[in-house]
Design a protein around this motif. Structure first.
Motif, PDB file in Angstrom:
ATOM      1  N   GLU A   8       0.748   7.082  -7.775  1.00 26.77           N
ATOM      2  CA  GLU A   8      -0.173   7.071  -7.151  1.00 26.77           C
ATOM      3  C   GLU A   8      -1.797   6.704  -7.509  1.00 26.77           C
ATOM      4  OE1 GLU A   8       1.148   9.716  -6.878  1.00 26.77           O
ATOM      5  OE2 GLU A   8       3.050  10.089  -5.137  1.00 26.77           O
TER       6      GLU A   8
ATOM      7  N   ARG B 177       1.769   4.822  -0.358  1.00 26.04           N
ATOM      8  CA  ARG B 177       1.013   5.604  -1.501  1.00 26.04           C
ATOM      9  C   ARG B 177       1.592   6.776  -2.364  1.00 26.04           C
ATOM     10  NH1 ARG B 177      -4.011   4.545   1.427  1.00 26.04           N
ATOM     11  NH2 ARG B 177      -3.883   4.077   3.283  1.00 26.04           N
TER      12      ARG B 177
ATOM     13  N   ARG C 276       0.445  -1.311   0.132  1.00 25.00           N
ATOM     14  CA  ARG C 276      -0.178   0.146   0.182  1.00 25.00           C
ATOM     15  C   ARG C 276       0.667   1.123   0.043  1.00 25.00           C
ATOM     16  NH1 ARG C 276      -3.523  -3.334   3.163  1.00 25.00           N
ATOM     17  NH2 ARG C 276      -5.120  -3.535   2.086  1.00 25.00           N
TER      18      ARG C 276
END
Length: 87
Positions: free
Chosen positions: A65, A56, A54
């Motif tokens: 992103e 970001r 994950r």
């Protein structure tokens, strides 16, 4: 993460993959980073790692992103449609 040793970005300034904006110089930086990724032999592994962990920020596996978020949503929707569990 053995794949990282084969990445096209080895030796490239990591800052290239973390542009501060999506316009002007940041947009050019983003495209330059994506060009490095385009010829990378481990691009898919990099992208999968970024999705699983994950990430970001930054360019990973040739996606920024927003592109990774969209890909994650599409995958989650497919899983839900197939009766699986999305993470």
């Amino acid at each position: 993460m053995e794949w990282i040793h084969h990445a096209a970005c080895i030796g490239t300034d990591p800052e290239l993959f973390f542009p501060v904006s999506s316009e002007g110089p940041g947009a050019r930086q983003r495209e330059e980073a994506k060009q490095v990724c385009a010829g990378c032999p481990v691009r898919q592994q990099c992208l999968e790692w970024a999705l699983e962990s994950r990430q970001r920020a930054g360019i990973w596996g040739g996606l920024d992103e927003r592109e990774r978020a969209a890909l994650g949503r599409r995958r989650a929707n497919r899983l839900r449609s197939a009766g699986g569990v999305a993470r």
